[in-house]
Design a protein around this motif. Structure first.
Motif, short mmCIF file in Angstrom:
data_model
loop_
_atom_site.label_atom_id
_atom_site.label_comp_id
_atom_site.label_asym_id
_atom_site.label_seq_id
_atom_site.Cartn_x
_atom_site.Cartn_y
_atom_site.Cartn_z
N LYS A 188 0.82 -1.21 0.00
CA LYS A 188 0.00 0.00 0.00
C LYS A 188 0.86 1.26 0.00
CE LYS A 188 -4.06 -2.00 2.27
NZ LYS A 188 -4.93 -1.99 3.48
N SER A 189 2.15 1.11 0.33
CA SER A 189 3.03 2.28 0.32
C SER A 189 3.28 2.76 -1.10
CB SER A 189 4.37 1.94 1.00
OG SER A 189 5.11 1.02 0.21
N LEU A 190 3.05 1.88 -2.09
CA LEU A 190 3.21 2.28 -3.48
C LEU A 190 1.91 2.93 -3.93
CD1 LEU A 190 5.10 2.30 -5.93
CD2 LEU A 190 4.03 0.16 -6.66
N THR A 191 1.75 4.18 -3.57
CA THR A 191 0.54 4.93 -3.89
C THR A 191 0.51 5.33 -5.36
OG1 THR A 191 1.62 7.03 -3.37
CG2 THR A 191 0.52 5.87 -1.54
N PRO A 192 -0.67 5.73 -5.87
CA PRO A 192 -0.75 6.21 -7.26
C PRO A 192 0.25 7.36 -7.52
CG PRO A 192 -2.94 5.78 -6.43
CD PRO A 192 -2.01 5.64 -5.26
N ALA A 196 3.17 7.29 -10.36
CA ALA A 196 3.35 8.37 -11.32
C ALA A 196 4.78 8.92 -11.26
CB ALA A 196 2.35 9.49 -11.05
N GLN A 197 5.32 9.02 -10.05
CA GLN A 197 6.68 9.54 -9.87
C GLN A 197 7.70 8.61 -10.52
OE1 GLN A 197 7.74 10.23 -5.78
NE2 GLN A 197 9.61 11.36 -6.30
N GLU A 200 7.54 9.00 -14.28
CA GLU A 200 8.22 10.22 -14.70
C GLU A 200 9.74 10.04 -14.71
OE1 GLU A 200 6.86 13.31 -12.12
OE2 GLU A 200 4.80 13.24 -12.84
N ALA A 201 10.22 9.21 -13.77
CA ALA A 201 11.67 8.97 -13.69
C ALA A 201 12.13 7.92 -14.70
CB ALA A 201 12.04 8.52 -12.27
N GLY A 202 11.15 7.31 -15.40
CA GLY A 202 11.49 6.32 -16.41
C GLY A 202 11.72 4.93 -15.87
#
Length: 239
Positions: A188-192, A196-197, A200-202
């Motif tokens: 659950k720590s891997l939030t939307p 997205a972050q 963005e970092a590839g």
């Protein structure tokens, strides 16, 4: 309550014992509840203490001994702080593997962050893996990608003394678990926002050998039905 606590400490949770949550233990401690009968030899490692008390004791130990590593056998100021520290390390390991139990769940993400802030050593000196802040891991990933020219991080990768491969593998596992509706306290720590972050970092969600798209959450507004039909094995994406 004493029986419930004893069962939990021994890893023998029952439908009744799990009602004694960490917050209730803390409330009983604050109220002066006696966990042992008068005259019984108190075992500081078994006698419940508040979370803040243990953290404070750890800071005192760290300052006095000049190290953040607490061996499992360590006894400090009459308390078996080594056993407590060892328990936190075990809880973290158990939670990371998605095998939470009633006791390991007491090590919440907030507590992990708090221990990181005070410099708690999760592994013995010389071992590479160490819990780090989210931003630190992302920054390390970007540095790795720029240096190696690839966004794919193999699970066994160790970079600048950190097991970034294990971290990357965890994020992929967390995403998969969340998509399948099998969330754990850590997935659950891997939030939307974090997904997205990473996009963005590839961040590469699949290995280069995979024939599927490696980017999560991309815009499908221009896709047609045939696009979806040809994506039978596509990497699951957030809504």
């Amino acid at each position: 309550q004493r029986a419930h606590f004893s069962n939990q400490q021994q890893g023998k949770e029952t439908a009744k014992s799990i009602t004694l949550t960490p917050s209730r233990v803390a409330r009983l401690n604050e109220a002066g509840f006696a966990w042992k009968e008068p005259g019984a030899s108190a075992d500081p490692a078994v006698e419940p203490r508040s979370w803040e008390t243990w953290v404070k004791l750890f800071l005192e130990y760290k300052k006095e001994h000049g190290t953040s590593w607490v061996p499992a056998s360590c006894v400090y100021k009459g308390a078996k702080i080594g056993k407590w520290a060892s328990s936190q390390r075990n809880y973290f390991s158990v939670n990371q593997r998605g095998k939470e139990n009633q006791n390991s769940k007491s090590l919440t993400l907030r507590r992990v962050a708090q221990l990181n802030e005070v410099g708690f050593a999760w592994r013995s000196p010389g071992v590479a893996a160490e819990p780090r802040s989210w931003e630190t891991w992302v920054k390390l990933f970007v540095e790795y990608k720029e240096e190696h020219g690839t966004p794919w991080v193999p699970q066994s990768t160790v970079y600048k003394g950190a097991k970034i491969g294990r971290w990357a593998s965890d994020q992929r596992s967390y995403f998969s678990a969340n998509q399948l509706g099998k969330e754990t306290i850590h997935s659950k720590s891997l939030t939307p926002r974090r997904v997205a972050q990473l996009n963005e970092a590839g961040f590469a969600w699949r290995s280069p050998a995979s024939s599927t798209d490696t980017k999560q959450g991309q815009d499908f507004s221009s896709s047609n039905d045939s696009d979806y039909e040809n994506e039978a094995a596509a990497e699951p994406r957030s809504w």
